[in-house]
Design a protein around this motif. Structure first.
Motif, PDB file in Angstrom:
ATOM      1  N   PRO A  95       0.819  -1.233   0.000  1.00 28.83           N
ATOM      2  CA  PRO A  95       0.000   0.000   0.000  1.00 28.83           C
ATOM      3  C   PRO A  95       0.843   1.268   0.000  1.00 28.83           C
ATOM      4  O   PRO A  95       0.462   2.278  -0.593  1.00 28.83           O
ATOM      5  CB  PRO A  95      -0.812  -0.103   1.292  1.00 28.83           C
ATOM      6  CG  PRO A  95      -0.570  -1.423   1.871  1.00 28.83           C
ATOM      7  CD  PRO A  95       0.506  -2.123   1.107  1.00 28.83           C
TER       8      PRO A  95
ATOM      9  N   VAL B  25      -1.086  11.266 -10.180  1.00 29.00           N
ATOM     10  CA  VAL B  25      -1.927  12.476 -10.132  1.00 29.00           C
ATOM     11  C   VAL B  25      -1.089  13.708 -10.487  1.00 29.00           C
ATOM     12  O   VAL B  25      -1.509  14.563 -11.279  1.00 29.00           O
ATOM     13  CB  VAL B  25      -2.588  12.630  -8.733  1.00 29.00           C
ATOM     14  CG1 VAL B  25      -3.314  13.954  -8.620  1.00 29.00           C
ATOM     15  CG2 VAL B  25      -3.552  11.479  -8.483  1.00 29.00           C
ATOM     16  N   TYR B  26       0.111  13.775  -9.915  1.00 27.84           N
ATOM     17  CA  TYR B  26       0.961  14.937 -10.191  1.00 27.84           C
ATOM     18  C   TYR B  26       1.398  14.960 -11.669  1.00 27.84           C
ATOM     19  O   TYR B  26       1.429  16.016 -12.297  1.00 27.84           O
ATOM     20  CB  TYR B  26       2.173  14.916  -9.260  1.00 27.84           C
ATOM     21  CG  TYR B  26       2.945  16.215  -9.250  1.00 27.84           C
ATOM     22  CD1 TYR B  26       2.288  17.436  -9.042  1.00 27.84           C
ATOM     23  CD2 TYR B  26       4.312  16.248  -9.449  1.00 27.84           C
ATOM     24  CE1 TYR B  26       2.995  18.633  -9.038  1.00 27.84           C
ATOM     25  CE2 TYR B  26       5.027  17.435  -9.439  1.00 27.84           C
ATOM     26  CZ  TYR B  26       4.361  18.620  -9.232  1.00 27.84           C
ATOM     27  OH  TYR B  26       5.057  19.803  -9.236  1.00 27.84           O
TER      28      TYR B  26
ATOM     29  N   VAL C  56      -2.515  -4.965  -5.064  1.00 29.15           N
ATOM     30  CA  VAL C  56      -3.163  -4.749  -3.758  1.00 29.15           C
ATOM     31  C   VAL C  56      -4.484  -5.512  -3.748  1.00 29.15           C
ATOM     32  O   VAL C  56      -4.786  -6.248  -2.795  1.00 29.15           O
ATOM     33  CB  VAL C  56      -3.424  -3.247  -3.491  1.00 29.15           C
ATOM     34  CG1 VAL C  56      -4.275  -3.066  -2.231  1.00 29.15           C
ATOM     35  CG2 VAL C  56      -2.130  -2.482  -3.336  1.00 29.15           C
ATOM     36  N   ALA C  57      -5.254  -5.367  -4.814  1.00 29.89           N
ATOM     37  CA  ALA C  57      -6.569  -6.020  -4.886  1.00 29.89           C
ATOM     38  C   ALA C  57      -6.411  -7.539  -4.870  1.00 29.89           C
ATOM     39  O   ALA C  57      -7.143  -8.236  -4.182  1.00 29.89           O
ATOM     40  CB  ALA C  57      -7.296  -5.565  -6.146  1.00 29.89           C
TER      41      ALA C  57
ATOM     42  N   GLY D 167      -1.940  -1.265  -7.953  1.00 28.43           N
ATOM     43  CA  GLY D 167      -3.349  -1.320  -7.521  1.00 28.43           C
ATOM     44  C   GLY D 167      -3.928  -2.712  -7.708  1.00 28.43           C
ATOM     45  O   GLY D 167      -4.602  -3.241  -6.827  1.00 28.43           O
TER      46      GLY D 167
ATOM     47  N   VAL E 101       0.228   6.586  -6.739  1.00 26.32           N
ATOM     48  CA  VAL E 101      -0.939   7.472  -6.945  1.00 26.32           C
ATOM     49  C   VAL E 101      -0.479   8.934  -6.938  1.00 26.32           C
ATOM     50  O   VAL E 101      -0.883   9.737  -7.797  1.00 26.32           O
ATOM     51  CB  VAL E 101      -2.018   7.229  -5.858  1.00 26.32           C
ATOM     52  CG1 VAL E 101      -3.077   8.325  -5.900  1.00 26.32           C
ATOM     53  CG2 VAL E 101      -2.668   5.866  -6.051  1.00 26.32           C
ATOM     54  N   ALA E 102       0.373   9.270  -5.967  1.00 20.84           N
ATOM     55  CA  ALA E 102       0.879  10.662  -5.900  1.00 20.84           C
ATOM     56  C   ALA E 102       1.568  11.022  -7.222  1.00 20.84           C
ATOM     57  O   ALA E 102       1.303  12.086  -7.808  1.00 20.84           O
ATOM     58  CB  ALA E 102       1.845  10.806  -4.730  1.00 20.84           C
TER      59      ALA E 102
ATOM     60  N   PHE F  26       1.885   1.828  -3.454  1.00 21.69           N
ATOM     61  CA  PHE F  26       0.706   2.264  -4.223  1.00 21.69           C
ATOM     62  C   PHE F  26       0.437   3.755  -3.977  1.00 21.69           C
ATOM     63  O   PHE F  26       0.141   4.507  -4.917  1.00 21.69           O
ATOM     64  CB  PHE F  26      -0.512   1.421  -3.819  1.00 21.69           C
ATOM     65  CG  PHE F  26      -1.771   1.780  -4.559  1.00 21.69           C
ATOM     66  CD1 PHE F  26      -1.865   1.628  -5.934  1.00 21.69           C
ATOM     67  CD2 PHE F  26      -2.871   2.288  -3.880  1.00 21.69           C
ATOM     68  CE1 PHE F  26      -3.024   1.962  -6.617  1.00 21.69           C
ATOM     69  CE2 PHE F  26      -4.044   2.625  -4.555  1.00 21.69           C
ATOM     70  CZ  PHE F  26      -4.112   2.462  -5.928  1.00 21.69           C
ATOM     71  N   ALA F  27       0.592   4.186  -2.713  1.00 22.55           N
ATOM     72  CA  ALA F  27       0.391   5.618  -2.398  1.00 22.55           C
ATOM     73  C   ALA F  27       1.394   6.480  -3.164  1.00 22.55           C
ATOM     74  O   ALA F  27       1.046   7.529  -3.717  1.00 22.55           O
ATOM     75  CB  ALA F  27       0.519   5.843  -0.891  1.00 22.55           C
TER      76      ALA F  27
END
Lengths: 235, 148
Positions: B84, B95-96, B133-134, B130, B91-92, B87-88
């Motif tokens: 996780p 998005v950036y 993780v799933a 992702g 994601v950061a 993954f964070a």
């Protein structure tokens, strides 16, 4: 493991998720990630939705790179580079206040002089602004340059964009393009630059209020004090 | 090949791209750009820097974390919060990168192929993380088999 499987097949039909299960983990990690990205966006240059440069007030006489009444008792000379961030802030902030308080009342005239020391893009922008001055549009062009620079940085000054600004301000493109291609005002730039060096300019913006030097971007109060002092000394 | 190795592979590619862009940001040269010179315009824009730090250097840091994390993930016994956490980071970065790509198209109006490549790499990495993780959380049996 067997107990967990048994729990999943309870007759209620509800699937029990382990604490921190897939969806929860994904959401939490995604929230942390998005928050971090937003923090980076806030820390970066802010997107500005600048209004179009205001038209030059009809009350303020303009002649080339001079703004204000020719009879104004105080002259503020500004040495500036179009790639200098503080010059942009001075043009779009400080000098607007000076204009509202002193230039429109006929007490100050502002003389813009080029000090393009930050490279070829500075020279190109300065040349383009002089070509705009040739068509009496120096001040709106100068504001458009600084507004675009604040938004895009150096990319604001590629030649195609310099020409596009001219179109946006309704300049005669044929003569503007020819003026820019010929580097017609290069000698004037060199003259301004040398004048700056002779006056001890080492960086931009640099101001001279009736000859008194003010270095850098200063608060309006400092500029106003210097102007008031100069006004008081005028016979 | 397991997800961890894929993540490490993609991150290695991203690391290469961001290292090149960091090098060009910190030295007098400009990034080489195929076709139209969008890279120079993007590199010279204020959005290429966060204060005194080139954005590419931040990207390099993120890719280094993902690369090391991906390799760790591929080994047995990786801590449960590693996935996780990666993954964070993904994601950061995604998005950036999406924000910066929007800036390229609509504010700077110049597109840098290197930046687009990096945006695609980070997006791919994040999707991969992702999915992992799933998959890991979808059932205990699967949890016992992954990463090997």
């Amino acid at each position: 493991m067997a107990r967990k499987r048994a729990r999943k097949s309870r007759p209620s039909g509800r699937v029990e998720r382990r604490p921190g299960g897939a969806r929860g983990t994904l959401v939490l990690a995604a929230v942390i990630g998005v928050t971090a990205a937003l923090a980076l966006m806030v820390a970066g240059p802010r997107l500005r939705t600048q209004p179009a440069p205001p038209p030059v007030s009809e009350d303020v006489p303009v002649a080339g790179t001079v703004k204000g009444s020719p009879d104004a008792p105080v002259t503020v000379v500004e040495f500036s580079d179009f790639q200098c961030r503080y010059c942009a802030e001075a043009a779009l902030g400080l000098m607007k206040q000076v204009e509202a308080n002193y230039i429109t009342t006929g007490r100050v005239k502002l003389v813009f002089r080029h000090f393009p020391f930050m490279g070829q893009d500075s020279v190109n922008a300065a040349l383009a602004s002089e070509c705009a001055a040739e068509q009496d549009r120096f001040w709106p062009y100068h504001e458009l340059l600084f507004t675009s620079f604040r938004e895009r940085g150096r990319a604001a000054y590629d030649v195609a964009r310099l020409k596009e600004y001219a179109t946006r301000l309704g300049l005669d493109r044929k003569s503007f393009d020819a003026c820019l291609a010929d580097q017609k005002y290069l000698p004037k730039l060199a003259e301004d630059f040398q004048a700056g060096l002779d006056l001890g300019v080492q960086g931009t913006p640099a101001f001279f209020v009736n000859g008194q030097k003010i270095d850098g971007l200063v608060p309006f109060e400092v500029m106003a004090e210097a102007i008031d002092k100069a006004l008081a000394e005028v016979p | 090949m397991g997800a961890g190795r894929w993540v490490a592979l993609l991150a290695a590619a991203g690391l290469g791209v961001s290292a090149y862009l960091t090098w060009t940001a910190l030295t007098p040269g400009e990034p080489w750009c195929a076709g139209r010179a969008g890279c120079q315009a993007v590199a010279a824009s204020p959005y290429a820097w966060l204060g005194p730090v080139p954005v590419a250097l931040l990207g390099m840091g993120a890719y280094a974390v993902l690369f090391a994390g991906g390799l760790w993930l591929a080994r047995p016994g990786a801590p449960p919060l590693l996935l996780p956490g990666l993954f964070a980071v993904g994601v950061a970065g995604t998005v950036y990168s999406a924000y910066l790509t929007w800036i390229e198209f609509y504010v700077i109006e110049a597109v840098c192929g290197w930046c687009v490549a990096s945006a695609l790499i980070i997006t791919g990495t994040t999707v991969m993380l992702g999915l992992e993780v799933a998959r890991r959380d979808s059932g205990p049996a699967a949890a016992g088999q992954r990463g090997r």
